[in-house]
Design a protein around this motif. Structure first.
Motif, PDB file in Angstrom:
ATOM      1  N   THR A  20       0.830  -1.196   0.000  1.00 41.46           N
ATOM      2  CA  THR A  20       0.000   0.000   0.000  1.00 41.46           C
ATOM      3  C   THR A  20       0.870   1.254   0.000  1.00 41.46           C
ATOM      4  O   THR A  20       1.960   1.239   0.581  1.00 41.46           O
ATOM      5  CB  THR A  20      -0.947   0.000   1.228  1.00 41.46           C
ATOM      6  N   PRO A  21       0.410   2.328  -0.647  1.00 40.29           N
ATOM      7  CA  PRO A  21       1.190   3.562  -0.626  1.00 40.29           C
ATOM      8  C   PRO A  21       1.133   4.281   0.724  1.00 40.29           C
ATOM      9  O   PRO A  21       2.015   5.044   1.074  1.00 40.29           O
ATOM     10  CB  PRO A  21       0.541   4.426  -1.722  1.00 40.29           C
ATOM     11  N   GLU A  22       0.056   4.021   1.508  1.00 43.08           N
ATOM     12  CA  GLU A  22      -0.076   4.627   2.838  1.00 43.08           C
ATOM     13  C   GLU A  22      -0.950   3.752   3.724  1.00 43.08           C
ATOM     14  O   GLU A  22      -1.769   2.968   3.236  1.00 43.08           O
ATOM     15  CB  GLU A  22      -0.665   6.033   2.747  1.00 43.08           C
ATOM     16  N   LEU A  23      -0.771   3.910   5.024  1.00 43.86           N
ATOM     17  CA  LEU A  23      -1.566   3.149   5.988  1.00 43.86           C
ATOM     18  C   LEU A  23      -2.836   3.943   6.281  1.00 43.86           C
ATOM     19  O   LEU A  23      -2.842   4.883   7.065  1.00 43.86           O
ATOM     20  CB  LEU A  23      -0.767   2.916   7.279  1.00 43.86           C
ATOM     21  N   ASP A  24      -3.932   3.573   5.599  1.00 46.41           N
ATOM     22  CA  ASP A  24      -5.205   4.262   5.820  1.00 46.41           C
ATOM     23  C   ASP A  24      -6.129   3.387   6.671  1.00 46.41           C
ATOM     24  O   ASP A  24      -5.740   2.307   7.125  1.00 46.41           O
ATOM     25  CB  ASP A  24      -5.859   4.657   4.497  1.00 46.41           C
ATOM     26  N   ASP A  25      -7.343   3.857   6.920  1.00 47.45           N
ATOM     27  CA  ASP A  25      -8.282   3.145   7.791  1.00 47.45           C
ATOM     28  C   ASP A  25      -8.625   1.748   7.280  1.00 47.45           C
ATOM     29  O   ASP A  25      -8.747   0.809   8.056  1.00 47.45           O
ATOM     30  CB  ASP A  25      -9.577   3.949   7.972  1.00 47.45           C
ATOM     31  N   SER A  26      -8.777   1.598   5.962  1.00 44.97           N
ATOM     32  CA  SER A  26      -9.153   0.294   5.422  1.00 44.97           C
ATOM     33  C   SER A  26      -8.036  -0.730   5.625  1.00 44.97           C
ATOM     34  O   SER A  26      -8.288  -1.880   5.965  1.00 44.97           O
ATOM     35  CB  SER A  26      -9.533   0.387   3.946  1.00 44.97           C
ATOM     36  N   VAL A  27      -6.792  -0.302   5.455  1.00 43.15           N
ATOM     37  CA  VAL A  27      -5.652  -1.202   5.674  1.00 43.15           C
ATOM     38  C   VAL A  27      -5.531  -1.528   7.165  1.00 43.15           C
ATOM     39  O   VAL A  27      -5.299  -2.671   7.548  1.00 43.15           O
ATOM     40  CB  VAL A  27      -4.348  -0.580   5.125  1.00 43.15           C
TER      41      VAL A  27
END
Length: 152
Positions: A20-27
């Motif tokens: 993933t390019p960033e750690l967001d809520d879904s990840v």
């Protein structure tokens, strides 16, 4: 979000890889789900008896004389794990650090009380209380906001 599954009898164990390019809520939700599946129970000691504890039954963990204690409604149990190890294996949407010596189950919190020195006093449904050090106050507020948004 792309999802791929590769089933092969030559694999020795299950491996989950997230790119993933960033750690967001879904990840983070996926990571928390996997952590919760891995940590179905902990083993706590009360005297000579070993007890199987479900993380959801634990109100909080705290250190006491270099030991980690899990507090439940049925009693307190000494664990082999260190607090930092518990923090790594427990889902972050359910358990949060209150101080250097306490990790709490968010679902067992009852209320907060502000203290004069910038800390918070946290009351659990069981009636027990612990203090949130100033370092962790913002993280608690953020965790409560994120959980509130998800339930709406």
């Amino acid at each position: 979000m792309k999802v791929s599954l590769n089933i092969d009898s030559d694999f020795k164990e299950t491996k989950v890889m997230i790119e993933t390019p960033e750690l967001d809520d879904s990840v983070q939700d996926i990571l928390d789900f996997i952590k919760a599946r891995e940590t179905e129970f902990l083993v706590g000691k009360d005297g000579e008896m070993q007890h199987i504890l479900k993380p959801t039954d634990i109100h909080y963990f705290h250190t006491e004389k270099e030991a980690v204690i899990a507090v439940t409604s049925s009693g307190s149990y000494k664990l082999k794990e260190k607090l930092y190890e518990l923090e790594g294996i427990l889902p972050s949407n359910k358990f949060i650090r209150l101080s250097k010596s306490v990790i709490a189950n968010l679902h067992e919190l009852s209320r907060f009380e502000a203290s004069f020195n910038g800390t918070l006093c946290v009351y659990f449904k069981s009636g027990m209380k612990e203090y949130v050090s100033r370092t962790y106050v913002n993280a608690i507020k953020e965790a409560l906001k994120m959980n509130r948004r998800k339930s709406e």
